[in-house]
Design a protein around this motif. Structure first.
Motif, PDB file in Angstrom:
ATOM      1  N   GLY A   1       0.797  -1.225   0.000  1.00 17.67           N
ATOM      2  CA  GLY A   1       0.000   0.000   0.000  1.00 17.67           C
ATOM      3  C   GLY A   1       0.828   1.272   0.000  1.00 17.67           C
ATOM      4  O   GLY A   1       0.277   2.367  -0.061  1.00 17.67           O
ATOM      5  N   PHE A   2       2.146   1.139   0.063  1.00 17.58           N
ATOM      6  CA  PHE A   2       3.016   2.304  -0.006  1.00 17.58           C
ATOM      7  C   PHE A   2       4.418   1.822  -0.381  1.00 17.58           C
ATOM      8  O   PHE A   2       4.688   0.618  -0.392  1.00 17.58           O
ATOM      9  N   THR A   3       5.285   2.760  -0.655  1.00 13.02           N
ATOM     10  CA  THR A   3       6.656   2.397  -1.029  1.00 13.02           C
ATOM     11  C   THR A   3       7.654   3.031  -0.073  1.00 13.02           C
ATOM     12  O   THR A   3       7.332   3.961   0.669  1.00 13.02           O
ATOM     13  N   PHE A   4       8.866   2.536  -0.123  1.00 15.47           N
ATOM     14  CA  PHE A   4       9.931   3.071   0.707  1.00 15.47           C
ATOM     15  C   PHE A   4      10.333   4.473   0.256  1.00 15.47           C
ATOM     16  O   PHE A   4      11.040   5.166   0.967  1.00 15.47           O
ATOM     17  N   ASP A   5       9.895   4.881  -0.911  1.00 21.31           N
ATOM     18  CA  ASP A   5      10.180   6.235  -1.370  1.00 21.31           C
ATOM     19  C   ASP A   5       9.572   7.278  -0.448  1.00 21.31           C
ATOM     20  O   ASP A   5      10.152   8.347  -0.228  1.00 21.31           O
ATOM     21  N   ASP A   6       8.401   6.992   0.057  1.00 18.00           N
ATOM     22  CA  ASP A   6       7.601   8.000   0.749  1.00 18.00           C
ATOM     23  C   ASP A   6       7.522   7.834   2.254  1.00 18.00           C
ATOM     24  O   ASP A   6       7.158   8.784   2.958  1.00 18.00           O
ATOM     25  N   TYR A   7       7.814   6.645   2.761  1.00 16.23           N
ATOM     26  CA  TYR A   7       7.620   6.391   4.178  1.00 16.23           C
ATOM     27  C   TYR A   7       8.876   5.814   4.815  1.00 16.23           C
ATOM     28  O   TYR A   7       9.587   5.003   4.227  1.00 16.23           O
ATOM     29  N   ALA A   8       9.119   6.238   6.047  1.00 15.39           N
ATOM     30  CA  ALA A   8      10.136   5.605   6.875  1.00 15.39           C
ATOM     31  C   ALA A   8       9.551   4.345   7.493  1.00 15.39           C
ATOM     32  O   ALA A   8       8.347   4.273   7.770  1.00 15.39           O
ATOM     33  N   ILE A   9      10.388   3.369   7.712  1.00 19.63           N
ATOM     34  CA  ILE A   9       9.978   2.127   8.369  1.00 19.63           C
ATOM     35  C   ILE A   9      10.779   1.981   9.652  1.00 19.63           C
ATOM     36  O   ILE A   9      12.006   2.119   9.641  1.00 19.63           O
ATOM     37  N   GLY A  10      10.089   1.713  10.722  1.00 15.03           N
ATOM     38  CA  GLY A  10      10.761   1.580  12.007  1.00 15.03           C
ATOM     39  C   GLY A  10      10.461   0.257  12.671  1.00 15.03           C
ATOM     40  O   GLY A  10       9.440  -0.388  12.393  1.00 15.03           O
ATOM     41  N   TRP A  11      11.357  -0.159  13.528  1.00 15.62           N
ATOM     42  CA  TRP A  11      11.165  -1.331  14.386  1.00 15.62           C
ATOM     43  C   TRP A  11      11.056  -0.858  15.825  1.00 15.62           C
ATOM     44  O   TRP A  11      11.850  -0.018  16.276  1.00 15.62           O
ATOM     45  N   PHE A  12      10.083  -1.420  16.521  1.00 20.31           N
ATOM     46  CA  PHE A  12       9.838  -1.111  17.915  1.00 20.31           C
ATOM     47  C   PHE A  12       9.661  -2.419  18.671  1.00 20.31           C
ATOM     48  O   PHE A  12       9.430  -3.461  18.073  1.00 20.31           O
ATOM     49  N   ARG A  13       9.732  -2.328  19.989  1.00 18.96           N
ATOM     50  CA  ARG A  13       9.463  -3.527  20.772  1.00 18.96           C
ATOM     51  C   ARG A  13       8.759  -3.137  22.061  1.00 18.96           C
ATOM     52  O   ARG A  13       8.880  -2.011  22.541  1.00 18.96           O
ATOM     53  N   GLN A  14       8.024  -4.099  22.592  1.00 18.72           N
ATOM     54  CA  GLN A  14       7.314  -3.874  23.843  1.00 18.72           C
ATOM     55  C   GLN A  14       7.385  -5.139  24.680  1.00 18.72           C
ATOM     56  O   GLN A  14       6.862  -6.180  24.281  1.00 18.72           O
ATOM     57  N   ALA A  15       8.037  -5.007  25.819  1.00 20.35           N
ATOM     58  CA  ALA A  15       8.130  -6.117  26.757  1.00 20.35           C
ATOM     59  C   ALA A  15       6.943  -6.053  27.716  1.00 20.35           C
ATOM     60  O   ALA A  15       6.359  -4.982  27.913  1.00 20.35           O
ATOM     61  N   PRO A  16       6.597  -7.173  28.331  1.00 20.23           N
ATOM     62  CA  PRO A  16       5.456  -7.169  29.270  1.00 20.23           C
ATOM     63  C   PRO A  16       5.635  -6.131  30.361  1.00 20.23           C
ATOM     64  O   PRO A  16       6.694  -6.064  30.994  1.00 20.23           O
ATOM     65  N   GLY A  17       4.608  -5.326  30.564  1.00 19.98           N
ATOM     66  CA  GLY A  17       4.645  -4.328  31.621  1.00 19.98           C
ATOM     67  C   GLY A  17       5.478  -3.104  31.329  1.00 19.98           C
ATOM     68  O   GLY A  17       5.652  -2.254  32.201  1.00 19.98           O
ATOM     69  N   LYS A  18       5.994  -3.022  30.116  1.00 18.15           N
ATOM     70  CA  LYS A  18       6.843  -1.875  29.761  1.00 18.15           C
ATOM     71  C   LYS A  18       6.246  -1.119  28.583  1.00 18.15           C
ATOM     72  O   LYS A  18       5.418  -1.637  27.834  1.00 18.15           O
ATOM     73  N   GLU A  19       6.709   0.102  28.415  1.00 18.00           N
ATOM     74  CA  GLU A  19       6.253   0.900  27.290  1.00 18.00           C
ATOM     75  C   GLU A  19       6.929   0.451  26.001  1.00 18.00           C
ATOM     76  O   GLU A  19       8.022  -0.125  26.009  1.00 18.00           O
ATOM     77  N   ARG A  20       6.248   0.735  24.908  1.00 14.91           N
ATOM     78  CA  ARG A  20       6.832   0.437  23.608  1.00 14.91           C
ATOM     79  C   ARG A  20       8.020   1.375  23.382  1.00 14.91           C
ATOM     80  O   ARG A  20       7.968   2.572  23.680  1.00 14.91           O
ATOM     81  N   GLU A  21       9.103   0.805  22.829  1.00 11.88           N
ATOM     82  CA  GLU A  21      10.308   1.597  22.638  1.00 11.88           C
ATOM     83  C   GLU A  21      10.870   1.387  21.237  1.00 11.88           C
ATOM     84  O   GLU A  21      10.711   0.318  20.634  1.00 11.88           O
ATOM     85  N   GLY A  22      11.518   2.402  20.735  1.00  9.96           N
ATOM     86  CA  GLY A  22      12.098   2.326  19.400  1.00  9.96           C
ATOM     87  C   GLY A  22      13.379   1.519  19.385  1.00  9.96           C
ATOM     88  O   GLY A  22      14.142   1.524  20.356  1.00  9.96           O
ATOM     89  N   VAL A  23      13.606   0.838  18.294  1.00  6.82           N
ATOM     90  CA  VAL A  23      14.813   0.024  18.114  1.00  6.82           C
ATOM     91  C   VAL A  23      15.661   0.596  16.981  1.00  6.82           C
ATOM     92  O   VAL A  23      16.833   0.904  17.152  1.00  6.82           O
TER      93      VAL A  23
END
Length: 127
Positions: free
Chosen positions: A26-48
């Motif tokens: 639905g989109f290409t890498f030309d227009d959007y950044a792609i990020g990886w995040f993670r969320q451990a139990p009981g913790k906030e989601r954080e950027g990787v």
């Protein structure tokens, strides 16, 4: 329709490696950044890590938080519309659900900028 689908999670022993995949449509890498995040139990989601869009000033550059530096690396396959997160020397504290997401800007510290998310893939690292 923008879609992101993660895969590649699993159970691995400490010191092992995994490669996560994020297939986008639905989109290409030309227009959007792609990020990886993670969320451990009981913790906030954080950027990787993230890769900026090709058309942005970042020009497809990759960025890593301290979580990832020296152990994780991103790569992409434009032909497959897939972004990868290569994770090495995994530690028990890396156990989390890992998500990929899309945004106009590669800003890992601003979760509100990431407007589209995958369903996540579980990574479990045993000691």
């Amino acid at each position: 329709e923008v879609q992101l689908v993660e895969s590649g999670g699993g159970l691995v022993q400490a010191g092992g490696s995994l490669r996560l995949s994020c297939a986008v449509s639905g989109f290409t890498f030309d227009d959007y950044a792609i990020g990886w995040f993670r969320q451990a139990p009981g913790k906030e989601r954080e950027g990787v890590s993230c890769v900026s869009s090709i058309q942005s000033s970042g020009g497809g550059s990759t960025h890593y938080t301290d979580i990832a530096k020296g152990r994780f690396a991103m790569s992409s396959d434009n032909a497959k519309s897939t972004v990868y997160l290569h994770m090495n020397n995994l530690k028990p504290e890396d156990t989390a659900v890992y998500y990929c997401a899309a945004a106009l800007l590669c800003r890992l510290g601003h979760l509100s900028l990431w407007t589209s998310w995958g369903q996540g893939t579980q990574v479990t690292v045993s000691s």
